[in-house]
Scaffold this motif. Structure first.
Motif, short mmCIF file in Angstrom:
data_model
loop_
_atom_site.label_atom_id
_atom_site.label_comp_id
_atom_site.label_asym_id
_atom_site.label_seq_id
_atom_site.Cartn_x
_atom_site.Cartn_y
_atom_site.Cartn_z
N ILE A 15 0.73 -1.06 0.15
CA ILE A 15 0.00 -0.09 -0.11
C ILE A 15 0.97 1.10 0.07
N LYS A 16 0.98 1.88 -1.18
CA LYS A 16 1.86 3.19 -1.33
C LYS A 16 3.26 2.87 -0.95
N GLY A 17 3.60 1.64 -1.47
CA GLY A 17 5.04 1.09 -1.06
C GLY A 17 5.18 0.29 0.12
N ASN A 18 4.15 0.34 1.07
CA ASN A 18 4.37 -0.32 2.42
C ASN A 18 3.66 -1.62 2.47
N SER A 19 4.90 -2.66 2.87
CA SER A 19 4.17 -3.85 2.78
C SER A 19 3.26 -4.29 3.97
N ILE A 20 1.92 -4.62 3.71
CA ILE A 20 0.97 -5.01 4.88
C ILE A 20 1.35 -5.95 5.82
N LYS A 21 2.38 -6.83 5.27
CA LYS A 21 2.78 -7.82 6.03
C LYS A 21 3.71 -7.39 7.20
N THR A 22 4.85 -6.48 6.89
CA THR A 22 5.75 -6.05 7.67
C THR A 22 5.60 -4.62 8.15
N SER A 23 4.68 -3.75 7.75
CA SER A 23 4.63 -2.47 8.39
C SER A 23 3.18 -2.30 8.18
N HIS A 24 2.51 -3.13 9.02
CA HIS A 24 0.83 -2.99 9.01
C HIS A 24 0.35 -1.52 9.29
N GLY A 25 1.22 -0.92 10.31
CA GLY A 25 0.69 0.40 10.71
C GLY A 25 1.03 1.52 9.66
N ALA A 26 1.88 1.50 8.83
CA ALA A 26 2.17 2.40 7.85
C ALA A 26 1.38 2.14 6.73
N ALA A 27 1.08 0.94 6.43
CA ALA A 27 0.07 0.30 5.26
C ALA A 27 -1.53 0.87 5.59
N MET A 28 -1.55 0.94 6.85
CA MET A 28 -3.13 0.89 7.03
C MET A 28 -3.52 2.54 7.23
#
Lengths: 314, 306
Positions: free
Chosen positions: B65-78
């Motif tokens: 999500i916008k370059g943030n992996s939902i697997k490893t950086s949940h907060g940044a992606a969400m």
């Protein structure tokens, strides 16, 4: 951190905006007032001179023993206690006193505290799954770990609020019914063949503290079941069932030494108070604390792990 | 589309109890577009959406999500996602406003003003202090959208957004979603089981079947080479058929007092002009927009898209 506090405030808002929570407070208030009213109504009249009353009682008991109505051994404790009160000039606690009332409230209402807190804790996670709101809760920036931890912290604070309510409300109701006095009321307890005195209010507060530990353990179990099985009825039902029927089960199992390793045999720390005995011989306060701590760690690890790893299909 | 994708689904696979629910699905969604997610029941639409928002784990592959992996950086992606998964479930015993306060506390930089702004945006101002249990389904949908937009996300995910809405509500929702994509530049992912609705709302539609992405189809771009079935309501029929004989690639057909002929978009006005020149009365011309559905039926092997 500010967001974590926000999460706790959210949980509190959800707990205290629910009608059911206020019904619990209502039931608790009604219960406390009822106990006070009954105590005031059925209180025995005392002549005002407790020494004369106690001496009269002792004479009556001795007469009964001489007539062979009761066994001498059966009343020996009572006689010793009364003699001790006379010797040490400790007035017996009147049932219609603030201290005595607060002690009875603590004694009778401990199961209600477990009931109320288990109902709240048992629904904290599973209702979010039941209503589907878990999907909104977990699709925001806070991690699953903080969401679950905020719920547990909120449950802890709610438990504290309930205890403060019971203590504070029973103090006010007791004071109104029986007067704000007698704070130094002492009870005489027979422990290991010796008589000891206890400040009644202090021992009541101590027992509230011990009951808090017990309530928290049952609440943690309800919380864990609610999280792992995502089923409110199961979580509330099981924890309340165990808290109510374990004493019976414990009695049956008490002849087996291993039963002292069962969690529920260790949650009631009031058994280590003077004059009480634990379920299995050889159990100590330290032993019970260690057993509880081990179970607590295992339960929380499973709970958090389950919440953080499993797919949400609600 | 040279823009950086808002959502990238890369070789995503989901295995549940040894069964492959999603098999190496790949697609990207760009800012400013509405992406429709279509597929029969059980195809894995909801599973895919749940993986995008982190409700379900990903067995293999990754979602950015916008370059943030939902697997490893949940907060940044969400932070970039606003979502309604299935129904807009809110806390019914709280007011609409308190529901928004609840979700505002879970996000950064959402103050009272922003809450009021969003309330205004979804048109719930008059009922916002009422308990959600008194809301109609349409109002709950709007509150759901308000909740999803609170933290100014770049990606909006709506699972069956028109489910249970009346025709007016569906129209409003459609208008609303298009507006968010075109004016605010949001990337919107919509899933729906109504193909006709998807056509009106989406820029691109992806078809999922049995866990596999069968294809992504552009919706509004009608190229001049692409043909479509056009029906002419004319009098007299036979004469018109003769006039239109040399147009299109196939012979015109007479069916239900209409002439049906396959034409490109550019040929339609030419055909009309020709008919008018021959003094044939034209009562109506209709372009059958069935091509998309036909494409999907082809893609899914003739199975009905539910």
């Amino acid at each position: 951190m500010s967001k974590f506090i926000g999460l706790i405030r959210n949980e509190h808002m959800k707990t205290f905006r629910r009608l059911s929570t206020w019904i619990m407070f209502g039931i608790a208030a009604a219960l406390l007032i009822t106990i006070a009213a009954f105590t005031a109504y059925y209180a025995e009249d005392s002549s005002g001179d407790w020494r004369a009353d106690t001496e009269q009682q002792m004479q009556d008991l001795q007469k009964q023993v001489e007539n062979g109505d009761v066994e001498a051994a059966a009343v020996q404790q009572d006689l010793t206690t009364m003699q001790y009160q006379l010797d040490q000039d400790i007035a017996p606690v009147q049932s219609d006193s603030l201290a005595s009332y607060m002690e009875s409230v603590m004694y009778y209402c401990a199961p209600f505290l477990i009931l109320f807190i288990a109902i709240i804790a048992g629904g904290l996670v599973s209702t979010e799954f039941g209503t589907g709101t878990i999907k909104l809760l977990l699709t925001k920036t806070p991690s699953r770990f903080s969401v679950l931890t905020s719920k547990y912290v909120s449950m802890f604070i709610t438990t504290v609020i309930f205890f403060i309510f019971f203590i504070g409300f029973s103090f006010i109701v007791g004071g109104i019914f029986f007067g704000f006095n007698g704070f130094d009321a002492k009870s005489v307890i027979f422990d290991n063949g010796e008589t000891v005195t206890n400040n009644l209010l202090a021992s009541t507060m101590r027992d509230y503290g011990l009951n808090f530990v017990q309530t928290l353990i049952y609440a943690t179990i309800a919380f864990a079941l609610s999280t792992i099985f995502r089923n409110t009825a199961l979580a509330i039902g099981f924890s309340i069932f165990i808290s109510m029927f374990f004493p019976t089960i414990s009695f049956i199992l008490s002849r087996y030494d291993w039963s002292k390793y069962i969690l529920f045999n260790n949650v009631d720390l009031t058994v280590y108070n003077p004059g009480n005995v634990p379920a299995v011989d050889g159990m100590t306060l330290g032993f019970s604390i260690v057993v509880m701590a081990i179970y607590f760690v295992i339960i929380t690890v499973i709970t958090w792990f389950s919440f953080m790893k499993r797919d949400v299909t609600a | 589309m040279q823009k950086q994708p808002a959502v990238e689904i890369k070789q995503v696979t989901k295995v549940i109890r040894g069964r492959k629910i999603i098999d190496r699905v790949n697609f990207s969604i760009y800012p400013g577009e509405v992406f429709g997610f279509l597929g029969p029941n059980g195809a894995g639409k909801t599973t895919t959406i749940r993986m995008i928002v982190g409700l379900m784990g990903i067995t293999d592959g990754d979602i950015l999500i916008k370059g943030n992996s939902i697997k490893t950086s949940h907060g940044a992606a969400m932070k970039h996602i606003g979502a309604i998964v299935e129904n807009p479930e809110m806390y019914k015993y709280l007011s609409g406003y308190l529901n928004l306060v609840h979700f505002a506390r879970m996000s950064d930089g959402v103050d009272k003003e922003r809450i009021n702004e969003v309330i205004e945006l979804v048109g719930l101002k008059n009922r916002i202090n009422d308990k959600v249990k008194t809301y109609s389904l349409g109002m709950r949908q709007r509150l759901g959208i308000a909740q999803a937009l609170l933290h100014r996300p770049d990606v909006l995910i709506l699972d069956e957004p028109t489910n249970g809405l009346d025709p007016a509500g569906i129209r409003e929702m459609r208008h609303y979603i298009r507006n968010l994509a075109e004016k605010e530049g949001l990337a919107v992912i919509v899933s729906s089981h109504l193909l006709s609705e998807m056509e009106l709302m989406c820029d691109r539609i992806g078809v999922l079947q049995q866990g596999k992405m069968l294809g992504v189809q552009q919706v509004h771009e009608m190229s001049s080479e692409q043909t479509q079935m056009v029906s002419f309501q004319v009098e007299p029929l036979e004469q018109a058929a003769i006039v239109l004989r040399d147009m299109g690639s196939k012979k015109p057909e007479i069916k239900d007092k209409q002439i049906i002929i396959e034409l490109t978009r550019d040929e339609i006005p030419a055909a009309a002009a020709k008919l008018a020149k021959e003094a044939i009365s034209i009562y109506g011309i209709q372009a059958e927009t069935k091509t998309l559905e036909d494409t999907f039926l082809e893609l899914t092997g003739g199975k009905e898209i539910v």
